[in-house]
Motif scaffolding. Structure first.
Motif, PDB file in Angstrom:
ATOM      1  N   TRP A   1       0.633  -1.335   0.190  1.00 27.80           N
ATOM      2  CA  TRP A   1      -0.066  -0.091   0.156  1.00 27.80           C
ATOM      3  C   TRP A   1       0.999   1.219   0.067  1.00 27.80           C
ATOM      4  CZ3 TRP A   1      -4.522  -0.099  -2.001  1.00 27.80           C
ATOM      5  CH2 TRP A   1      -5.167  -1.331  -1.671  1.00 27.80           C
ATOM      6  N   ALA A   2       2.079   1.213   0.781  1.00 28.11           N
ATOM      7  CA  ALA A   2       2.798   2.487   0.704  1.00 28.11           C
ATOM      8  C   ALA A   2       3.653   2.745  -1.004  1.00 28.11           C
ATOM      9  CB  ALA A   2       4.039   2.132   1.721  1.00 28.11           C
ATOM     10  N   TYR A   3       3.698   1.509  -1.323  1.00 31.27           N
ATOM     11  CA  TYR A   3       4.336   1.641  -2.771  1.00 31.27           C
ATOM     12  C   TYR A   3       3.266   2.015  -3.580  1.00 31.27           C
ATOM     13  CZ  TYR A   3       6.885  -0.062  -6.901  1.00 31.27           C
ATOM     14  OH  TYR A   3       7.675  -0.047  -8.170  1.00 31.27           O
ATOM     15  N   TYR A   4       2.021   1.774  -3.446  1.00 29.96           N
ATOM     16  CA  TYR A   4       0.697   2.256  -4.199  1.00 29.96           C
ATOM     17  C   TYR A   4       0.564   3.804  -4.039  1.00 29.96           C
ATOM     18  CZ  TYR A   4      -4.164   2.862  -5.334  1.00 29.96           C
ATOM     19  OH  TYR A   4      -5.270   3.304  -5.901  1.00 29.96           O
ATOM     20  N   GLN A   5       0.705   4.106  -2.795  1.00 30.76           N
ATOM     21  CA  GLN A   5       0.647   5.431  -2.719  1.00 30.76           C
ATOM     22  C   GLN A   5       1.760   6.470  -3.175  1.00 30.76           C
ATOM     23  OE1 GLN A   5      -0.392   6.621   1.397  1.00 30.76           O
ATOM     24  NE2 GLN A   5      -2.381   5.960   0.922  1.00 30.76           N
TER      25      GLN A   5
ATOM     26  N   VAL B   1       1.395   9.153  -5.991  1.00 31.16           N
ATOM     27  CA  VAL B   1       1.730  10.688  -5.896  1.00 31.16           C
ATOM     28  C   VAL B   1       2.445  11.015  -7.335  1.00 31.16           C
ATOM     29  CG1 VAL B   1       3.694  12.119  -4.891  1.00 31.16           C
ATOM     30  CG2 VAL B   1       2.158  10.913  -3.589  1.00 31.16           C
ATOM     31  N   LYS B   2       3.306   9.833  -7.858  1.00 35.73           N
ATOM     32  CA  LYS B   2       3.816  10.212  -9.210  1.00 35.73           C
ATOM     33  C   LYS B   2       3.062  10.354 -10.333  1.00 35.73           C
ATOM     34  CE  LYS B   2       8.288   7.936  -8.541  1.00 35.73           C
ATOM     35  NZ  LYS B   2       9.279   6.697  -8.675  1.00 35.73           N
ATOM     36  N   LEU B   3       1.637   9.520 -10.001  1.00 37.21           N
ATOM     37  CA  LEU B   3       0.846   9.688 -11.264  1.00 37.21           C
ATOM     38  C   LEU B   3       0.250  10.920 -11.265  1.00 37.21           C
ATOM     39  CD1 LEU B   3      -1.409   8.623 -13.121  1.00 37.21           C
ATOM     40  CD2 LEU B   3      -2.723   7.743 -11.176  1.00 37.21           C
ATOM     41  N   ASN B   4      -0.254  11.575  -9.974  1.00 36.74           N
ATOM     42  CA  ASN B   4      -0.841  13.022  -9.718  1.00 36.74           C
ATOM     43  C   ASN B   4       0.224  14.091 -10.515  1.00 36.74           C
ATOM     44  OD1 ASN B   4      -3.054  11.855  -8.717  1.00 36.74           O
ATOM     45  ND2 ASN B   4      -2.384  12.167  -6.896  1.00 36.74           N
ATOM     46  N   LEU B   5       1.499  13.816 -10.069  1.00 33.83           N
ATOM     47  CA  LEU B   5       2.479  14.904 -10.293  1.00 33.83           C
ATOM     48  C   LEU B   5       2.496  14.984 -11.944  1.00 33.83           C
ATOM     49  CD1 LEU B   5       5.270  14.373  -7.912  1.00 33.83           C
ATOM     50  CD2 LEU B   5       4.040  16.524  -8.276  1.00 33.83           C
ATOM     51  N   TYR B   6       2.619  13.740 -12.648  1.00 33.09           N
ATOM     52  CA  TYR B   6       2.796  13.676 -14.056  1.00 33.09           C
ATOM     53  C   TYR B   6       1.647  14.217 -14.831  1.00 33.09           C
ATOM     54  CZ  TYR B   6       7.335  11.794 -14.207  1.00 33.09           C
ATOM     55  OH  TYR B   6       8.668  11.509 -14.232  1.00 33.09           O
ATOM     56  N   THR B   7       0.496  13.774 -13.999  1.00 36.72           N
ATOM     57  CA  THR B   7      -0.996  14.504 -14.677  1.00 36.72           C
ATOM     58  C   THR B   7      -0.935  15.928 -14.660  1.00 36.72           C
ATOM     59  OG1 THR B   7      -1.997  12.356 -13.870  1.00 36.72           O
ATOM     60  CG2 THR B   7      -3.616  14.313 -14.493  1.00 36.72           C
ATOM     61  N   LEU B   8      -0.573  16.534 -13.456  1.00 30.34           N
ATOM     62  CA  LEU B   8      -0.670  17.934 -13.113  1.00 30.34           C
ATOM     63  C   LEU B   8       0.614  18.636 -13.992  1.00 30.34           C
ATOM     64  CD1 LEU B   8      -1.397  20.299 -11.296  1.00 30.34           C
ATOM     65  CD2 LEU B   8       0.269  19.847 -10.062  1.00 30.34           C
ATOM     66  N   PHE B   9       1.532  18.015 -14.282  1.00 30.64           N
ATOM     67  CA  PHE B   9       2.737  18.622 -15.318  1.00 30.64           C
ATOM     68  C   PHE B   9       2.282  18.523 -16.638  1.00 30.64           C
ATOM     69  CE2 PHE B   9       6.490  16.977 -12.536  1.00 30.64           C
ATOM     70  CZ  PHE B   9       6.510  18.143 -11.926  1.00 30.64           C
ATOM     71  N   GLY B  10       1.670  17.609 -17.042  1.00 33.20           N
ATOM     72  CA  GLY B  10       0.811  17.429 -18.323  1.00 33.20           C
ATOM     73  C   GLY B  10      -0.111  18.456 -18.614  1.00 33.20           C
TER      74      GLY B  10
ATOM     75  N   ARG C   1      -0.093   7.180 -17.659  1.00 30.83           N
ATOM     76  CA  ARG C   1      -0.774   5.984 -17.995  1.00 30.83           C
ATOM     77  C   ARG C   1       0.125   4.634 -17.215  1.00 30.83           C
ATOM     78  NH1 ARG C   1      -1.827   8.637 -22.547  1.00 30.83           N
ATOM     79  NH2 ARG C   1       0.212   7.742 -23.530  1.00 30.83           N
ATOM     80  N   ARG C   2       1.566   4.988 -17.423  1.00 27.71           N
ATOM     81  CA  ARG C   2       2.287   3.917 -16.925  1.00 27.71           C
ATOM     82  C   ARG C   2       1.949   3.670 -15.370  1.00 27.71           C
ATOM     83  NH1 ARG C   2       8.444   4.519 -16.629  1.00 27.71           N
ATOM     84  NH2 ARG C   2       7.966   4.911 -14.487  1.00 27.71           N
ATOM     85  N   TYR C   3       1.926   4.768 -14.815  1.00 27.24           N
ATOM     86  CA  TYR C   3       2.020   4.780 -13.225  1.00 27.24           C
ATOM     87  C   TYR C   3       0.529   4.199 -12.752  1.00 27.24           C
ATOM     88  CZ  TYR C   3       6.268   6.861 -12.593  1.00 27.24           C
ATOM     89  OH  TYR C   3       7.818   6.975 -12.248  1.00 27.24           O
ATOM     90  N   GLU C   4      -0.415   4.535 -13.613  1.00 23.76           N
ATOM     91  CA  GLU C   4      -1.839   4.167 -13.499  1.00 23.76           C
ATOM     92  C   GLU C   4      -1.820   2.665 -13.399  1.00 23.76           C
ATOM     93  OE1 GLU C   4      -6.497   5.601 -14.296  1.00 23.76           O
ATOM     94  OE2 GLU C   4      -4.725   6.133 -15.939  1.00 23.76           O
ATOM     95  N   GLY C   5      -1.285   2.091 -14.580  1.00 27.45           N
ATOM     96  CA  GLY C   5      -1.348   0.584 -14.815  1.00 27.45           C
ATOM     97  C   GLY C   5      -0.700  -0.071 -13.595  1.00 27.45           C
ATOM     98  N   GLU C   6       0.441   0.417 -13.240  1.00 28.11           N
ATOM     99  CA  GLU C   6       1.257  -0.065 -12.137  1.00 28.11           C
ATOM    100  C   GLU C   6       0.690   0.105 -10.806  1.00 28.11           C
ATOM    101  OE1 GLU C   6       5.179   1.972 -12.059  1.00 28.11           O
ATOM    102  OE2 GLU C   6       5.784   1.135 -13.977  1.00 28.11           O
ATOM    103  N   GLN C   7       0.060   1.010 -10.457  1.00 18.88           N
ATOM    104  CA  GLN C   7      -1.048   1.232  -9.249  1.00 18.88           C
ATOM    105  C   GLN C   7      -1.896  -0.050  -9.201  1.00 18.88           C
ATOM    106  OE1 GLN C   7      -2.840   5.293  -9.581  1.00 18.88           O
ATOM    107  NE2 GLN C   7      -2.292   5.116  -7.163  1.00 18.88           N
ATOM    108  N   LYS C   8      -2.747  -0.445 -10.233  1.00 24.73           N
ATOM    109  CA  LYS C   8      -3.640  -1.203 -10.288  1.00 24.73           C
ATOM    110  C   LYS C   8      -3.060  -2.659 -10.189  1.00 24.73           C
ATOM    111  CE  LYS C   8      -6.617   0.868 -13.770  1.00 24.73           C
ATOM    112  NZ  LYS C   8      -7.274   0.966 -14.981  1.00 24.73           N
ATOM    113  N   ASP C   9      -1.755  -3.186 -10.393  1.00 25.54           N
ATOM    114  CA  ASP C   9      -1.289  -4.319 -10.143  1.00 25.54           C
ATOM    115  C   ASP C   9      -0.717  -4.455  -8.761  1.00 25.54           C
ATOM    116  OD1 ASP C   9      -1.514  -5.075 -12.747  1.00 25.54           O
ATOM    117  OD2 ASP C   9       0.838  -4.543 -13.453  1.00 25.54           O
ATOM    118  N   ILE C  10      -0.282  -3.159  -8.296  1.00 28.95           N
ATOM    119  CA  ILE C  10       0.064  -3.270  -6.913  1.00 28.95           C
ATOM    120  C   ILE C  10      -1.019  -3.175  -5.911  1.00 28.95           C
ATOM    121  CG2 ILE C  10       1.252  -1.701  -5.025  1.00 28.95           C
ATOM    122  CD1 ILE C  10       2.669  -0.293  -7.285  1.00 28.95           C
ATOM    123  N   GLU C  11      -2.270  -2.667  -6.246  1.00 28.17           N
ATOM    124  CA  GLU C  11      -3.570  -2.731  -5.423  1.00 28.17           C
ATOM    125  C   GLU C  11      -3.864  -4.090  -5.339  1.00 28.17           C
ATOM    126  OE1 GLU C  11      -7.950  -0.998  -5.181  1.00 28.17           O
ATOM    127  OE2 GLU C  11      -7.083  -0.699  -6.994  1.00 28.17           O
TER     128      GLU C  11
END
Length: 186
Positions: A72-76, A80-89, A103-113
């Motif tokens: 769960w810590a890794y998920y979070q 954070v990285k997903l939100n940063l890259y979305t915001l930068f974009g 998109r990559r972080y979003e996919g990784e998040q699902k696997d980690i969850e």
């Protein structure tokens, strides 16, 4: 309950002395005492094994919960990285590399969850198994105690030279101990 490894031999020695007395009832009592001693030793061993299994399952549950917490810590962190890259974009005019990383972080998040939930599920199962072993241990503790009391009461039949009431009481307690041991595994 820790028993002396020589306890069955002591009961056998007492039985041998009684067998020389020539009293059939006292010989029967001696044989029953020896059988009860073997059953008590067996149930005592089962009790010890259930204790060990309860501890092992509880340790496994804690380890799995720790792995779930790490996931769960890794998920979070990925969140954070997903939100940063979305915001930068959004801030830089939607650069394609930022959207791709998001998109990559979003996919990784699902696997980690999925992995974190799997660890939590396995932890819960191990905890339930531990509780089952602990419950069985408690029943076996009572069963082995009844068997030890039965041995002591049967010995009273020998001491009082053939009175039958202690022997009958010992048989009842012995059967209750065996029934309890069987019940623990049903």
């Amino acid at each position: 309950m820790t028993e002396s490894p020589t306890e069955p031999f002591e009961h056998a020695e007492h039985a041998k002395h009684v067998a020389h007395s020539g009293d059939d009832f006292l010989s029967l009592v001696s044989v029953v005492i020896a059988v009860l001693a073997v059953v008590a030793a067996t149930v005592g061993s089962l009790e010890t094994m259930e204790t060990a299994k309860a501890f092992a399952e509880k340790n496994a549950a804690v380890l799995l919960q720790s792995k779930a917490s790490d996931a769960w810590a890794y998920y979070q962190a990925k969140s954070v990285k997903l939100n940063l890259y979305t915001l930068f974009g959004e801030q830089t005019g939607a650069k394609p590399e930022y959207a791709e990383k998001a998109r990559r972080y979003e996919g990784e998040q699902k696997d980690i969850e999925k992995q974190a939930r799997d660890y939590e599920h396995k932890s819960h199962e191990a905890l339930e198994a531990s509780e089952a072993h602990e419950h069985r241990h408690h029943i076996l503790t009572v069963a082995v105690t009844l068997l030890h009391i039965a041995i002591a009461i049967a010995t009273i039949s020998i001491i009082v030279r053939g009175h039958r009431w202690p022997f009958h009481g010992a048989l009842l307690l012995g059967f209750a101990g065996v029934a309890g041991a069987i019940f623990a595994f049903i």
